[in-house]
Scaffold this motif. Sequence first.
Motif, PDB file in Angstrom:
ATOM      1  N   SER A  84     -21.033 -18.012 133.018  1.00  0.00           N
ATOM      2  CA  SER A  84     -19.916 -18.942 132.832  1.00  0.00           C
ATOM      3  C   SER A  84     -20.364 -20.176 132.056  1.00  0.00           C
ATOM      4  O   SER A  84     -19.651 -20.670 131.185  1.00  0.00           O
ATOM      5  N   ALA A  87     -20.739 -19.236 128.432  1.00  0.00           N
ATOM      6  CA  ALA A  87     -19.443 -19.141 127.758  1.00  0.00           C
ATOM      7  C   ALA A  87     -18.894 -20.531 127.432  1.00  0.00           C
ATOM      8  O   ALA A  87     -18.325 -20.754 126.355  1.00  0.00           O
ATOM      9  N   LEU A  88     -19.069 -21.474 128.356  1.00  0.00           N
ATOM     10  CA  LEU A  88     -18.590 -22.834 128.128  1.00  0.00           C
ATOM     11  C   LEU A  88     -19.346 -23.490 126.976  1.00  0.00           C
ATOM     12  O   LEU A  88     -18.750 -24.137 126.109  1.00  0.00           O
ATOM     13  N   GLN A  89     -20.665 -23.325 126.953  1.00  0.00           N
ATOM     14  CA  GLN A  89     -21.471 -23.897 125.875  1.00  0.00           C
ATOM     15  C   GLN A  89     -21.125 -23.252 124.541  1.00  0.00           C
ATOM     16  O   GLN A  89     -21.050 -23.920 123.506  1.00  0.00           O
ATOM     17  N   ALA A  90     -20.916 -21.944 124.558  1.00  0.00           N
ATOM     18  CA  ALA A  90     -20.604 -21.234 123.321  1.00  0.00           C
ATOM     19  C   ALA A  90     -19.263 -21.681 122.755  1.00  0.00           C
ATOM     20  O   ALA A  90     -19.108 -21.842 121.537  1.00  0.00           O
ATOM     21  N   SER A  91     -18.264 -21.877 123.621  1.00  0.00           N
ATOM     22  CA  SER A  91     -16.938 -22.282 123.143  1.00  0.00           C
ATOM     23  C   SER A  91     -16.986 -23.636 122.459  1.00  0.00           C
ATOM     24  O   SER A  91     -16.183 -23.917 121.564  1.00  0.00           O
ATOM     25  N   ALA A  92     -17.936 -24.503 122.866  1.00  0.00           N
ATOM     26  CA  ALA A  92     -18.047 -25.833 122.261  1.00  0.00           C
ATOM     27  C   ALA A  92     -18.590 -25.767 120.840  1.00  0.00           C
ATOM     28  O   ALA A  92     -18.532 -26.764 120.113  1.00  0.00           O
ATOM     29  N   VAL A  94     -17.476 -23.676 118.459  1.00  0.00           N
ATOM     30  CA  VAL A  94     -16.434 -23.312 117.510  1.00  0.00           C
ATOM     31  C   VAL A  94     -16.019 -24.546 116.703  1.00  0.00           C
ATOM     32  O   VAL A  94     -15.737 -25.605 117.250  1.00  0.00           O
ATOM     33  N   SER A 195     -15.612 -18.391 115.468  1.00  0.00           N
ATOM     34  CA  SER A 195     -15.376 -17.970 116.853  1.00  0.00           C
ATOM     35  C   SER A 195     -16.695 -17.545 117.471  1.00  0.00           C
ATOM     36  O   SER A 195     -17.704 -17.397 116.780  1.00  0.00           O
ATOM     37  N   VAL A 196     -16.667 -17.349 118.782  1.00  0.00           N
ATOM     38  CA  VAL A 196     -17.872 -16.958 119.523  1.00  0.00           C
ATOM     39  C   VAL A 196     -17.541 -15.766 120.415  1.00  0.00           C
ATOM     40  O   VAL A 196     -16.475 -15.719 121.034  1.00  0.00           O
ATOM     41  N   SER A 197     -18.437 -14.794 120.450  1.00  0.00           N
ATOM     42  CA  SER A 197     -18.262 -13.618 121.308  1.00  0.00           C
ATOM     43  C   SER A 197     -19.349 -13.610 122.371  1.00  0.00           C
ATOM     44  O   SER A 197     -20.513 -13.876 122.079  1.00  0.00           O
ATOM     45  N   ILE A 204     -24.825 -14.031 123.309  1.00  0.00           N
ATOM     46  CA  ILE A 204     -23.840 -14.812 122.555  1.00  0.00           C
ATOM     47  C   ILE A 204     -23.948 -14.482 121.072  1.00  0.00           C
ATOM     48  O   ILE A 204     -25.032 -14.514 120.499  1.00  0.00           O
TER      49      ILE A 204
END
Length: 223
Positions: A84, A87-92, A94, A195-197, A204
């Motif tokens: 989790s 995912a939070l770090q990856a979304s930042a 974008v 985007s990030v997957s 990641i």
Amino acid sequence: MTTVNGTVAGDVLSQYQLQSQSPAKSELGKTEFMELMLAQLKNQNPLEPQANGEFIAQLAQFSSLEEMQKVSGSLDNMVGEFRSAQALQASAMVGRSVLVPGTAGQLEAGGELSGNVAVQATTSNLRVSIKNSAGELVRQLDLGSAQTGYHAFSWDGTNADGDALPPGKYEVVAEGSYPGGVEQLGTLISANVDSVSLGGAGEITLNLASMGSIALSDVYQIN
């Protein structure tokens, strides 16, 4: 372990044997372990009761099983929390730009194409050539002498006459002059993260503008 009553114990064992063959549950849990032990105690031979040592050993096995299940559950929770956080770090990321190994970059309208050249040994003349999709040279950047290390370059999207070139993908070729001749050097290109997957195993992947996908571990720098 003392032999238990054949009828009752056999029924219990048969019951869990059938359960173990079911795809829904293939392991003997602590509840089933306790039921088997209680069935053994109820149906043991009264003339040859189970020794205290054997009973204590079974309790120790049950305790060990329960602790292992608790540890396994805690590890699962930790893995879930870690994913989790990933995912939070990856979304930042974008909308931000990153430096990644590459030989081509995307020129946006009114923007620039930038990156770094990896100089392995001091060169007397560092040069970056920009080519269009047809392989034609459209601009050459002379960066002069350069020491070992990474050296930034930036192209404003114009040709030698100062005319703005159309947006699109352009090839970047970096070369250094050495006593033995001209050598091609590695380049890092700046690209925007669209985007990030996040994979099932927690890996990641960054999806870059006009550069495809790249693993987060391959990113040299986050701008």
